[in-house]
Design a protein around this motif. Structure first.
Motif, PDB file in Angstrom:
ATOM      1  N   VAL A 110    -112.579 -10.138 -61.510  1.00 26.92           N
ATOM      2  CA  VAL A 110    -112.169 -11.544 -61.660  1.00 26.92           C
ATOM      3  C   VAL A 110    -113.359 -12.455 -61.945  1.00 26.92           C
ATOM      4  O   VAL A 110    -113.237 -13.675 -61.901  1.00 26.92           O
ATOM      5  CB  VAL A 110    -111.353 -12.063 -60.451  1.00 26.92           C
ATOM      6  CG1 VAL A 110    -110.035 -11.326 -60.341  1.00 26.92           C
ATOM      7  CG2 VAL A 110    -112.143 -12.005 -59.160  1.00 26.92           C
ATOM      8  N   GLY A 111    -114.498 -11.853 -62.252  1.00 29.08           N
ATOM      9  CA  GLY A 111    -115.619 -12.632 -62.751  1.00 29.08           C
ATOM     10  C   GLY A 111    -116.511 -13.289 -61.721  1.00 29.08           C
ATOM     11  O   GLY A 111    -117.237 -14.225 -62.048  1.00 29.08           O
ATOM     12  N   MET A 112    -116.463 -12.835 -60.483  1.00 24.49           N
ATOM     13  CA  MET A 112    -117.352 -13.436 -59.488  1.00 24.49           C
ATOM     14  C   MET A 112    -118.787 -13.014 -59.793  1.00 24.49           C
ATOM     15  O   MET A 112    -119.065 -11.830 -59.963  1.00 24.49           O
ATOM     16  CB  MET A 112    -116.978 -13.012 -58.068  1.00 24.49           C
ATOM     17  CG  MET A 112    -117.900 -13.647 -57.014  1.00 24.49           C
ATOM     18  SD  MET A 112    -117.457 -13.244 -55.313  1.00 24.49           S
ATOM     19  CE  MET A 112    -116.232 -14.522 -54.994  1.00 24.49           C
ATOM     20  N   PRO A 113    -119.690 -13.976 -59.862  1.00 25.69           N
ATOM     21  CA  PRO A 113    -121.096 -13.644 -60.116  1.00 25.69           C
ATOM     22  C   PRO A 113    -121.685 -12.821 -58.959  1.00 25.69           C
ATOM     23  O   PRO A 113    -121.276 -12.975 -57.804  1.00 25.69           O
ATOM     24  CB  PRO A 113    -121.793 -15.001 -60.205  1.00 25.69           C
ATOM     25  CG  PRO A 113    -120.725 -16.014 -60.358  1.00 25.69           C
ATOM     26  CD  PRO A 113    -119.475 -15.418 -59.775  1.00 25.69           C
ATOM     27  N   ILE A 114    -122.644 -11.983 -59.279  1.00 25.94           N
ATOM     28  CA  ILE A 114    -123.272 -11.140 -58.259  1.00 25.94           C
ATOM     29  C   ILE A 114    -123.871 -11.994 -57.151  1.00 25.94           C
ATOM     30  O   ILE A 114    -123.793 -11.629 -55.980  1.00 25.94           O
ATOM     31  CB  ILE A 114    -124.324 -10.202 -58.885  1.00 25.94           C
ATOM     32  CG1 ILE A 114    -123.602  -9.067 -59.609  1.00 25.94           C
ATOM     33  CG2 ILE A 114    -125.250  -9.622 -57.832  1.00 25.94           C
ATOM     34  CD1 ILE A 114    -124.506  -7.992 -60.186  1.00 25.94           C
ATOM     35  N   ARG A 115    -124.437 -13.139 -57.486  1.00 29.26           N
ATOM     36  CA  ARG A 115    -125.040 -13.985 -56.436  1.00 29.26           C
ATOM     37  C   ARG A 115    -123.995 -14.398 -55.400  1.00 29.26           C
ATOM     38  O   ARG A 115    -124.288 -14.459 -54.207  1.00 29.26           O
ATOM     39  CB  ARG A 115    -125.750 -15.193 -57.035  1.00 29.26           C
ATOM     40  CG  ARG A 115    -124.833 -16.241 -57.625  1.00 29.26           C
ATOM     41  CD  ARG A 115    -125.580 -17.470 -58.162  1.00 29.26           C
ATOM     42  NE  ARG A 115    -124.666 -18.363 -58.796  1.00 29.26           N
ATOM     43  CZ  ARG A 115    -124.222 -18.244 -60.043  1.00 29.26           C
ATOM     44  NH1 ARG A 115    -124.647 -17.257 -60.802  1.00 29.26           N
ATOM     45  NH2 ARG A 115    -123.362 -19.105 -60.541  1.00 29.26           N
ATOM     46  N   ASP A 116    -122.748 -14.646 -55.849  1.00 28.71           N
ATOM     47  CA  ASP A 116    -121.683 -14.994 -54.910  1.00 28.71           C
ATOM     48  C   ASP A 116    -121.212 -13.763 -54.126  1.00 28.71           C
ATOM     49  O   ASP A 116    -120.889 -13.865 -52.941  1.00 28.71           O
ATOM     50  CB  ASP A 116    -120.502 -15.650 -55.633  1.00 28.71           C
ATOM     51  CG  ASP A 116    -120.828 -17.061 -56.130  1.00 28.71           C
ATOM     52  OD1 ASP A 116    -121.856 -17.622 -55.699  1.00 28.71           O
ATOM     53  OD2 ASP A 116    -120.054 -17.583 -56.955  1.00 28.71           O
ATOM     54  N   MET A 117    -121.191 -12.619 -54.795  1.00 34.20           N
ATOM     55  CA  MET A 117    -120.839 -11.390 -54.083  1.00 34.20           C
ATOM     56  C   MET A 117    -121.898 -11.083 -53.020  1.00 34.20           C
ATOM     57  O   MET A 117    -121.558 -10.663 -51.907  1.00 34.20           O
ATOM     58  CB  MET A 117    -120.705 -10.209 -55.050  1.00 34.20           C
ATOM     59  CG  MET A 117    -119.454 -10.273 -55.900  1.00 34.20           C
ATOM     60  SD  MET A 117    -119.112  -8.729 -56.768  1.00 34.20           S
ATOM     61  CE  MET A 117    -120.128  -8.882 -58.202  1.00 34.20           C
ATOM     62  N   LEU A 118    -123.154 -11.316 -53.348  1.00 30.27           N
ATOM     63  CA  LEU A 118    -124.233 -11.110 -52.378  1.00 30.27           C
ATOM     64  C   LEU A 118    -124.094 -12.066 -51.199  1.00 30.27           C
ATOM     65  O   LEU A 118    -124.295 -11.676 -50.045  1.00 30.27           O
ATOM     66  CB  LEU A 118    -125.599 -11.292 -53.039  1.00 30.27           C
ATOM     67  CG  LEU A 118    -126.052 -10.160 -53.945  1.00 30.27           C
ATOM     68  CD1 LEU A 118    -127.266 -10.577 -54.758  1.00 30.27           C
ATOM     69  CD2 LEU A 118    -126.349  -8.922 -53.124  1.00 30.27           C
ATOM     70  N   ARG A 119    -123.746 -13.308 -51.496  1.00 31.99           N
ATOM     71  CA  ARG A 119    -123.547 -14.297 -50.426  1.00 31.99           C
ATOM     72  C   ARG A 119    -122.398 -13.852 -49.516  1.00 31.99           C
ATOM     73  O   ARG A 119    -122.502 -13.902 -48.285  1.00 31.99           O
ATOM     74  CB  ARG A 119    -123.263 -15.667 -51.025  1.00 31.99           C
ATOM     75  CG  ARG A 119    -123.110 -16.747 -49.997  1.00 31.99           C
ATOM     76  CD  ARG A 119    -123.135 -18.132 -50.628  1.00 31.99           C
ATOM     77  NE  ARG A 119    -122.718 -19.095 -49.629  1.00 31.99           N
ATOM     78  CZ  ARG A 119    -121.702 -19.927 -49.769  1.00 31.99           C
ATOM     79  NH1 ARG A 119    -121.022 -19.976 -50.897  1.00 31.99           N
ATOM     80  NH2 ARG A 119    -121.368 -20.751 -48.812  1.00 31.99           N
ATOM     81  N   TYR A 120    -121.306 -13.411 -50.140  1.00 31.16           N
ATOM     82  CA  TYR A 120    -120.165 -12.935 -49.364  1.00 31.16           C
ATOM     83  C   TYR A 120    -120.569 -11.738 -48.508  1.00 31.16           C
ATOM     84  O   TYR A 120    -120.233 -11.666 -47.323  1.00 31.16           O
ATOM     85  CB  TYR A 120    -118.997 -12.570 -50.298  1.00 31.16           C
ATOM     86  CG  TYR A 120    -117.749 -12.222 -49.549  1.00 31.16           C
ATOM     87  CD1 TYR A 120    -116.802 -13.204 -49.260  1.00 31.16           C
ATOM     88  CD2 TYR A 120    -117.514 -10.930 -49.095  1.00 31.16           C
ATOM     89  CE1 TYR A 120    -115.655 -12.889 -48.546  1.00 31.16           C
ATOM     90  CE2 TYR A 120    -116.371 -10.611 -48.379  1.00 31.16           C
ATOM     91  CZ  TYR A 120    -115.448 -11.591 -48.108  1.00 31.16           C
ATOM     92  OH  TYR A 120    -114.317 -11.289 -47.393  1.00 31.16           O
ATOM     93  N   ALA A 121    -121.296 -10.788 -49.097  1.00 28.73           N
ATOM     94  CA  ALA A 121    -121.715  -9.585 -48.361  1.00 28.73           C
ATOM     95  C   ALA A 121    -122.615  -9.957 -47.179  1.00 28.73           C
ATOM     96  O   ALA A 121    -122.483  -9.395 -46.091  1.00 28.73           O
ATOM     97  CB  ALA A 121    -122.444  -8.621 -49.301  1.00 28.73           C
ATOM     98  N   ALA A 122    -123.505 -10.926 -47.385  1.00 29.58           N
ATOM     99  CA  ALA A 122    -124.396 -11.355 -46.296  1.00 29.58           C
ATOM    100  C   ALA A 122    -123.597 -12.017 -45.178  1.00 29.58           C
ATOM    101  O   ALA A 122    -123.858 -11.784 -43.989  1.00 29.58           O
ATOM    102  CB  ALA A 122    -125.464 -12.304 -46.831  1.00 29.58           C
ATOM    103  N   LEU A 123    -122.616 -12.824 -45.549  1.00 26.53           N
ATOM    104  CA  LEU A 123    -121.759 -13.452 -44.545  1.00 26.53           C
ATOM    105  C   LEU A 123    -120.951 -12.399 -43.790  1.00 26.53           C
ATOM    106  O   LEU A 123    -120.828 -12.464 -42.560  1.00 26.53           O
ATOM    107  CB  LEU A 123    -120.815 -14.466 -45.203  1.00 26.53           C
ATOM    108  CG  LEU A 123    -121.463 -15.738 -45.752  1.00 26.53           C
ATOM    109  CD1 LEU A 123    -120.473 -16.515 -46.624  1.00 26.53           C
ATOM    110  CD2 LEU A 123    -121.996 -16.611 -44.627  1.00 26.53           C
ATOM    111  N   ARG A 124    -120.434 -11.436 -44.516  1.00 31.93           N
ATOM    112  CA  ARG A 124    -119.668 -10.350 -43.905  1.00 31.93           C
ATOM    113  C   ARG A 124    -120.519  -9.587 -42.900  1.00 31.93           C
ATOM    114  O   ARG A 124    -120.058  -9.230 -41.821  1.00 31.93           O
ATOM    115  CB  ARG A 124    -119.165  -9.422 -45.019  1.00 31.93           C
ATOM    116  CG  ARG A 124    -118.414  -8.214 -44.556  1.00 31.93           C
ATOM    117  CD  ARG A 124    -117.994  -7.394 -45.793  1.00 31.93           C
ATOM    118  NE  ARG A 124    -117.324  -6.181 -45.430  1.00 31.93           N
ATOM    119  CZ  ARG A 124    -117.881  -4.970 -45.467  1.00 31.93           C
ATOM    120  NH1 ARG A 124    -119.116  -4.819 -45.873  1.00 31.93           N
ATOM    121  NH2 ARG A 124    -117.177  -3.915 -45.117  1.00 31.93           N
ATOM    122  N   GLU A 125    -121.755  -9.359 -43.262  1.00 28.44           N
ATOM    123  CA  GLU A 125    -122.682  -8.635 -42.391  1.00 28.44           C
ATOM    124  C   GLU A 125    -122.906  -9.376 -41.069  1.00 28.44           C
ATOM    125  O   GLU A 125    -123.095  -8.763 -40.037  1.00 28.44           O
ATOM    126  CB  GLU A 125    -124.018  -8.470 -43.133  1.00 28.44           C
ATOM    127  CG  GLU A 125    -125.012  -7.602 -42.451  1.00 28.44           C
ATOM    128  CD  GLU A 125    -124.909  -6.152 -42.897  1.00 28.44           C
ATOM    129  OE1 GLU A 125    -125.577  -5.336 -42.262  1.00 28.44           O
ATOM    130  OE2 GLU A 125    -124.178  -5.851 -43.845  1.00 28.44           O
TER     131      GLU A 125
END
Length: 144
Positions: free
Chosen positions: A56-71
């Motif tokens: 769905v086109g989410m930029p990697i920087r946003d995926m990284l932010r999400y992953a960091a929040l998830r962590e």
């Protein structure tokens, strides 16, 4: 599961898995006695989710932010929800644009159903452009 098996089951290449791990999209894998990566099968759920975000086109920087929040755990759920909601709005706008384009394509395709029914707005033959023969331009005086 070893990295090769994870690659096979996830559809990602071994290189991509290592890259995602290096940049923080995937948690570092445990290592077995021979220092090879040993992934838990539950990582497939996370990889599938990342694949959806990518689709769905989410930029990697946003995926990284999400992953960091998830962590960081449960206390970041509101931030994660907001991040996903914001991206969902962008996806919905893009989807509306694509729907408009699809309508134009459908209309154009329908116009080809019969040569008498072609749409003049979209199917008019462009006028022929004529070029002046080389060297017919009037020379302009150069400014000193």
């Amino acid at each position: 599961m070893k990295i090769g098996e994870l690659a096979k089951q996830s559809g990602l290449s071994v290189h991509t898995i290592r890259y995602y791990e290096r940049i923080g999209l995937l948690p570092y894998a445990d290592r077995d006695r021979s220092s090879q990566r040993d992934y838990d099968a539950s990582i497939l759920v996370w990889i599938t989710f990342l694949g959806r975000l990518k689709t769905v086109g989410m930029p990697i920087r946003d995926m990284l932010r999400y992953a960091a929040l998830r962590e960081r755990g449960v206390e970041t759920e509101a931030e994660r929800r907001l991040l996903l909601q914001q991206h969902r709005e962008r996806v919905a706008l893009h989807l509306a644009e694509l729907q408009d384009c699809l309508l134009v394509l459908d209309t154009k395709i329908a116009g080809y159903a019969g040569s008498e029914q072609r749409m003049k707005d979209y199917d008019a033959t462009p006028p022929q452009r004529r070029r002046k023969p080389a060297g017919t331009r009037a020379a302009r005086p150069r400014g000193d």
